[in-house]
Design a protein around this motif. Structure first.
Motif, PDB file in Angstrom:
ATOM      1  N   LEU A  41       9.404  16.234   1.735  1.00  0.00           N
ATOM      2  CA  LEU A  41       8.348  16.985   2.417  1.00  0.00           C
ATOM      3  C   LEU A  41       7.756  16.202   3.578  1.00  0.00           C
ATOM      4  O   LEU A  41       6.896  16.711   4.284  1.00  0.00           O
ATOM      5  N   GLY A  42       8.207  14.977   3.743  1.00  0.00           N
ATOM      6  CA  GLY A  42       7.654  14.128   4.794  1.00  0.00           C
ATOM      7  C   GLY A  42       8.002  12.683   4.549  1.00  0.00           C
ATOM      8  O   GLY A  42       9.129  12.359   4.204  1.00  0.00           O
ATOM      9  N   THR A  43       6.994  11.821   4.671  1.00  0.00           N
ATOM     10  CA  THR A  43       7.204  10.381   4.583  1.00  0.00           C
ATOM     11  C   THR A  43       6.256   9.762   3.565  1.00  0.00           C
ATOM     12  O   THR A  43       5.089  10.140   3.498  1.00  0.00           O
ATOM     13  N   VAL A  44       6.777   8.818   2.800  1.00  0.00           N
ATOM     14  CA  VAL A  44       5.960   8.037   1.868  1.00  0.00           C
ATOM     15  C   VAL A  44       5.935   6.602   2.386  1.00  0.00           C
ATOM     16  O   VAL A  44       6.983   5.994   2.579  1.00  0.00           O
ATOM     17  N   VAL A  45       4.746   6.097   2.629  1.00  0.00           N
ATOM     18  CA  VAL A  45       4.584   4.742   3.151  1.00  0.00           C
ATOM     19  C   VAL A  45       4.049   3.858   2.024  1.00  0.00           C
ATOM     20  O   VAL A  45       2.966   4.124   1.490  1.00  0.00           O
ATOM     21  N   PRO A  46       4.827   2.829   1.646  1.00  0.00           N
ATOM     22  CA  PRO A  46       4.359   1.951   0.569  1.00  0.00           C
ATOM     23  C   PRO A  46       3.153   1.132   1.001  1.00  0.00           C
ATOM     24  O   PRO A  46       2.902   0.953   2.190  1.00  0.00           O
ATOM     25  N   PRO A  47       2.405   0.620   0.022  1.00  0.00           N
ATOM     26  CA  PRO A  47       1.223  -0.181   0.358  1.00  0.00           C
ATOM     27  C   PRO A  47       1.603  -1.460   1.097  1.00  0.00           C
ATOM     28  O   PRO A  47       2.669  -2.023   0.859  1.00  0.00           O
ATOM     29  N   VAL A  48       0.734  -1.900   1.973  1.00  0.00           N
ATOM     30  CA  VAL A  48       0.969  -3.107   2.754  1.00  0.00           C
ATOM     31  C   VAL A  48       0.802  -4.349   1.880  1.00  0.00           C
ATOM     32  O   VAL A  48       1.546  -5.309   2.012  1.00  0.00           O
ATOM     33  N   ARG A  49      -0.143  -4.295   0.974  1.00  0.00           N
ATOM     34  CA  ARG A  49      -0.381  -5.452   0.097  1.00  0.00           C
ATOM     35  C   ARG A  49      -0.363  -4.997  -1.362  1.00  0.00           C
ATOM     36  O   ARG A  49      -0.557  -3.812  -1.655  1.00  0.00           O
ATOM     37  N   ALA A  50      -0.154  -5.932  -2.237  1.00  0.00           N
ATOM     38  CA  ALA A  50      -0.113  -5.635  -3.669  1.00  0.00           C
ATOM     39  C   ALA A  50      -1.428  -4.994  -4.108  1.00  0.00           C
ATOM     40  O   ALA A  50      -2.505  -5.414  -3.691  1.00  0.00           O
ATOM     41  N   GLY A  51      -1.310  -3.970  -4.911  1.00  0.00           N
ATOM     42  CA  GLY A  51      -2.499  -3.281  -5.397  1.00  0.00           C
ATOM     43  C   GLY A  51      -3.020  -2.216  -4.458  1.00  0.00           C
ATOM     44  O   GLY A  51      -3.982  -1.522  -4.780  1.00  0.00           O
ATOM     45  N   GLY A  52      -2.372  -2.059  -3.306  1.00  0.00           N
ATOM     46  CA  GLY A  52      -2.797  -1.043  -2.346  1.00  0.00           C
ATOM     47  C   GLY A  52      -2.292   0.331  -2.726  1.00  0.00           C
ATOM     48  O   GLY A  52      -1.574   0.504  -3.717  1.00  0.00           O
TER      49      GLY A  52
END
Length: 71
Positions: A41-52
């Motif tokens: 459905l689009g884009t998933v951007v992972p967190p930049v830092r752990a726990g984000g």
């Protein structure tokens, strides 16, 4: 300075809760399906830092295609 182009309908973004409502599912379920790459459905951007937090971008044309409303 060049003028900015008006947003085209092809780049219109939809919020996760609104998309989930249109599909008829829970927002968390939609996020899981996108994260597992089962629903495009689009884009998933992972967190930049752990726990984000992950960020989800849902685009109107992809949602319409998923719902069978577009070619």
């Amino acid at each position: 300075m060049p003028a900015l182009k008006p947003k085209e309908s092809s780049c219109q973004r939809i919020s996760v809760p609104d998309a989930a409502k249109e599909i008829g599912c829970d927002a968390d379920f939609l996020r899981q399906m996108m994260k597992k790459k089962k629903w495009d459905l689009g884009t998933v951007v992972p967190p930049v830092r752990a726990g984000g937090n992950y960020t989800y971008y849902i685009f109107r044309p992809k949602l319409d295609k998923f719902l069978g409303l577009a070619e």
